[in-house]
Design a protein around this motif. Structure first.
Motif, PDB file in Angstrom:
ATOM      1  N   GLY A  27       3.519   6.520  -0.875  1.00 21.20           N
ATOM      2  CA  GLY A  27       3.074   5.461   0.014  1.00 21.20           C
ATOM      3  C   GLY A  27       1.838   5.852   0.794  1.00 21.20           C
ATOM      4  O   GLY A  27       1.522   7.034   0.977  1.00 21.20           O
ATOM      5  N   ARG A  28       1.106   4.856   1.237  1.00 20.12           N
ATOM      6  CA  ARG A  28      -0.065   5.097   2.081  1.00 20.12           C
ATOM      7  C   ARG A  28       0.297   4.732   3.509  1.00 20.12           C
ATOM      8  O   ARG A  28       0.940   3.707   3.755  1.00 20.12           O
ATOM      9  CB  ARG A  28      -1.234   4.257   1.595  1.00 20.12           C
ATOM     10  N   TYR A  29      -0.115   5.554   4.442  1.00 18.96           N
ATOM     11  CA  TYR A  29       0.260   5.377   5.839  1.00 18.96           C
ATOM     12  C   TYR A  29      -0.970   5.339   6.720  1.00 18.96           C
ATOM     13  O   TYR A  29      -2.006   5.921   6.408  1.00 18.96           O
ATOM     14  CB  TYR A  29       1.188   6.505   6.293  1.00 18.96           C
ATOM     15  N   VAL A  30      -0.833   4.643   7.854  1.00 17.04           N
ATOM     16  CA  VAL A  30      -1.877   4.575   8.868  1.00 17.04           C
ATOM     17  C   VAL A  30      -1.332   5.282  10.101  1.00 17.04           C
ATOM     18  O   VAL A  30      -0.200   5.028  10.526  1.00 17.04           O
ATOM     19  CB  VAL A  30      -2.216   3.103   9.198  1.00 17.04           C
ATOM     20  N   HIS A  31      -2.130   6.180  10.685  1.00 15.68           N
ATOM     21  CA  HIS A  31      -1.695   6.968  11.838  1.00 15.68           C
ATOM     22  C   HIS A  31      -2.502   6.572  13.059  1.00 15.68           C
ATOM     23  O   HIS A  31      -3.727   6.534  13.025  1.00 15.68           O
ATOM     24  CB  HIS A  31      -1.903   8.465  11.581  1.00 15.68           C
ATOM     25  N   TRP A  32      -1.805   6.237  14.159  1.00 19.20           N
ATOM     26  CA  TRP A  32      -2.441   6.016  15.460  1.00 19.20           C
ATOM     27  C   TRP A  32      -1.686   6.851  16.477  1.00 19.20           C
ATOM     28  O   TRP A  32      -0.730   6.383  17.088  1.00 19.20           O
ATOM     29  CB  TRP A  32      -2.372   4.554  15.878  1.00 19.20           C
ATOM     30  N   VAL A  65       1.127   0.987   4.997  1.00 14.89           N
ATOM     31  CA  VAL A  65       0.165  -0.099   4.827  1.00 14.89           C
ATOM     32  C   VAL A  65       0.891  -1.396   4.486  1.00 14.89           C
ATOM     33  O   VAL A  65       0.527  -2.464   4.965  1.00 14.89           O
ATOM     34  CB  VAL A  65      -0.882   0.273   3.755  1.00 14.89           C
ATOM     35  N   ALA A  66       1.957  -1.314   3.698  1.00 15.31           N
ATOM     36  CA  ALA A  66       2.719  -2.513   3.349  1.00 15.31           C
ATOM     37  C   ALA A  66       3.332  -3.154   4.588  1.00 15.31           C
ATOM     38  O   ALA A  66       3.277  -4.378   4.763  1.00 15.31           O
ATOM     39  CB  ALA A  66       3.800  -2.162   2.342  1.00 15.31           C
ATOM     40  N   ASN A  67       3.917  -2.349   5.468  1.00 12.93           N
ATOM     41  CA  ASN A  67       4.478  -2.897   6.707  1.00 12.93           C
ATOM     42  C   ASN A  67       3.390  -3.450   7.610  1.00 12.93           C
ATOM     43  O   ASN A  67       3.603  -4.459   8.290  1.00 12.93           O
ATOM     44  CB  ASN A  67       5.285  -1.834   7.441  1.00 12.93           C
ATOM     45  N   LEU A  68       2.237  -2.820   7.633  1.00 13.42           N
ATOM     46  CA  LEU A  68       1.135  -3.312   8.442  1.00 13.42           C
ATOM     47  C   LEU A  68       0.649  -4.672   7.944  1.00 13.42           C
ATOM     48  O   LEU A  68       0.339  -5.561   8.742  1.00 13.42           O
ATOM     49  CB  LEU A  68      -0.004  -2.293   8.429  1.00 13.42           C
TER      50      LEU A  68
END
Length: 62
Positions: free
Chosen positions: A24-29, A36-39
């Motif tokens: 999976g691809r993830y975004v970190h803040w 990315v799918a949940n975003l």
């Protein structure tokens, strides 16, 4: 197994449009981590919510 004439065992008739076998691809803040799918789903929900607020209600004939 066959559903409405489509074969489930031999082919991509009911397959996903993208490859789901990869990582999976993830975004970190900072401490927040979202896939990315949940975003994308959250973004679509916000768009639908804003549209529901801005679009007028249908009016009955009086």
């Amino acid at each position: 197994m066959t559903i409405t004439g489509l074969s489930l065992s031999g082919g991509r008739a009911l397959g996903a449009p993208i490859d789901l076998n990869g990582t999976g691809r993830y975004v970190h803040w900072g401490v927040i981590q979202l896939s990315v799918a949940n975003l994308v789903v959250i973004g679509l929900m916000v768009v639908v919510f804003v549209a529901a607020l801005l679009l007028p209600f249908p009016r009955g004939r009086r």
